[in-house]
Design an enzyme around this catalytic site. Sequence first.
Site, short mmCIF file in Angstrom:
data_model
loop_
_atom_site.label_atom_id
_atom_site.label_comp_id
_atom_site.label_asym_id
_atom_site.label_seq_id
_atom_site.Cartn_x
_atom_site.Cartn_y
_atom_site.Cartn_z
N LEU A 91 0.84 -1.22 0.00
CA LEU A 91 0.00 0.00 0.00
C LEU A 91 0.86 1.25 0.00
O LEU A 91 0.44 2.32 -0.43
CB LEU A 91 -0.89 0.02 1.25
CG LEU A 91 -1.96 -1.06 1.34
CD1 LEU A 91 -2.57 -1.09 2.73
CD2 LEU A 91 -3.05 -0.81 0.30
N GLY A 92 2.05 1.14 0.52
CA GLY A 92 2.93 2.28 0.58
C GLY A 92 4.19 1.92 1.34
O GLY A 92 4.32 0.82 1.87
N GLU A 93 5.11 2.87 1.36
CA GLU A 93 6.34 2.66 2.10
C GLU A 93 6.68 3.93 2.87
O GLU A 93 6.63 5.03 2.31
CB GLU A 93 7.50 2.33 1.15
CG GLU A 93 8.78 2.01 1.90
CD GLU A 93 10.02 1.92 1.01
OE1 GLU A 93 9.90 2.26 -0.20
OE2 GLU A 93 11.08 1.55 1.54
N PHE A 96 9.31 3.56 8.43
CA PHE A 96 9.23 2.36 9.25
C PHE A 96 9.42 1.10 8.39
O PHE A 96 10.01 0.12 8.82
CB PHE A 96 7.84 2.35 9.91
CG PHE A 96 7.66 1.35 11.01
CD1 PHE A 96 7.98 1.67 12.33
CD2 PHE A 96 7.15 0.09 10.75
CE1 PHE A 96 7.80 0.74 13.35
CE2 PHE A 96 6.97 -0.84 11.77
CZ PHE A 96 7.30 -0.51 13.07
N VAL A 99 4.04 -1.13 3.91
CA VAL A 99 2.70 -1.39 4.43
C VAL A 99 1.98 -2.26 3.39
O VAL A 99 1.91 -1.90 2.21
CB VAL A 99 1.91 -0.08 4.66
CG1 VAL A 99 0.55 -0.36 5.25
CG2 VAL A 99 2.70 0.87 5.55
N ASP A 217 4.07 14.37 14.73
CA ASP A 217 4.40 14.04 13.33
C ASP A 217 3.18 14.25 12.45
O ASP A 217 2.86 13.42 11.60
CB ASP A 217 4.90 12.60 13.24
CG ASP A 217 5.76 12.38 11.99
OD1 ASP A 217 6.25 13.39 11.42
OD2 ASP A 217 5.95 11.23 11.59
#
Length: 419
Positions: A91-93, A96, A99, A217
Amino acid sequence: MDDNNCGCWAVLKRGVCKSSASRDSANTIPPTETRYLNASNRELYPPNEAHLSSDNPDPPPSDNKSPCQLLQFTFQELKSATGNFRPDSILGEGGFGYVFKGWIEENGTAPAKPGSGITVAVKSLKPDGLQGHREWVAEVDFLGQLHHPNLVKLIGYCIEDDQRLLVYEFMTRGSLENHLFRRTIPLPWSNRIKIALGAAKGLAFLHGGPEPVIYRDFKTSNILLDSEYNSKLSDFGLAKAGPQGDKTHVSTRVVGTYGYAAPEYVMTGHLTSKSDVYSFGVVLLEILTGRRSMDKKRPSGEQNLVTWARPYLADKRKLYQLVDPRLELNYSLKGVQKVSQLAHNCLHRDPKSRPTMDEVVKVLTPLQDLNDLAILSYHSRLSQQGRRKKKPEGSQQLSNTQSKSIRGSPLNTGKQRCR
Ligand SMILES: Nc1ncnc2c1ncn2[C@@H]1O[C@H](COP(=O)(O)OP(=O)(O)OP(=O)(O)O)[C@@H](O)[C@H]1O
Ligand SMILES: [Mg+2]
């Protein structure tokens, strides 16, 4: 009922929640790390230049006392749930790690077939050692105990050997960042207001509890959206308990994201809830302008959004030049005024002069119902002008108010005419 009251403020005992499916292996959190949050791009100073080092000195003990119900998954379960962490389920990066999209059975931790059971987002810590461990602990610690419609729901976690994963409710529309900056179709004005308001309520909830939490954040990639554009804050890896008693601030190492962090926090490491308010102001500007908080691709002078926007925010006649040009004239005139004024206040150099998040919620709430779209006003002016042309000379003069609004609107720039 005020949404803030819908949230659950379990007292932050700094404990990791008890698993629902107890596993005997690797259930405990490893010893404290000394390295701090350099698993992501979010550290504003390298460790040896840190101003202060009292940030989250201890990891939360795994005392299992907290009242939440986080599930504890095995690595194998999450591997199966995500189809072996298939690249096409990413889904994304973030800093961390990746995902992934996955599916689990409704009651418990068992993996489910794709498309069945509950859809989840599985975030896996990058396999480069223990760098992100503290962030992982903070996420479990805070999100396991804070519940509110505008905070993303943490379903569970996995801690097995050096594997660290987090399992969240799946947010259908992904992040606000995607919608603002990566899509060809512009996010409509009404959705922008809805998203800003939801995110403001999330922050107000964090700040307003018996033991305030500073999020630290706040940025567009951490605002996730469900199918109806309700926004939920994610990523509590940098969150910090607010000042206690008569303390005015918490002293911390400076972490956050370039372009969003409040200047006084960057300078001194003194963290207050007003640091989040500043970051909210930056996001509000991004929502208004469709520009990123930092954009190296823009000409110098325009790369830092706040620096570029300040002169416009301070001049009522220039406000409309801030509006995302992709909206054309599909925005509320009064909404733009209010949002700009609010962003200006949130970005005040003196933190004490910034509004609280409760005040921000109060300003944004009525903006959802405004229907004074610039395009309507443009068409009505066009038809008025058409009528005036037929009138005798002298009667075509615009009234004071009309001339002001025309000067202050993008209608005057000649760039966004709607013909
Ligand atoms: N619960 C979720 N549901 C759907 N998509 C998600 C979820 N959580 C994260 N994502 C997607 O994964 C992307 C990466 O998220 P992640 O929080 O790891 O990194 P980031 O916010 O982009 O960066 P950073 O690490 O600096 O916070 C998000 O931008 C979003 O598109
Ligand atoms: Mg994030």
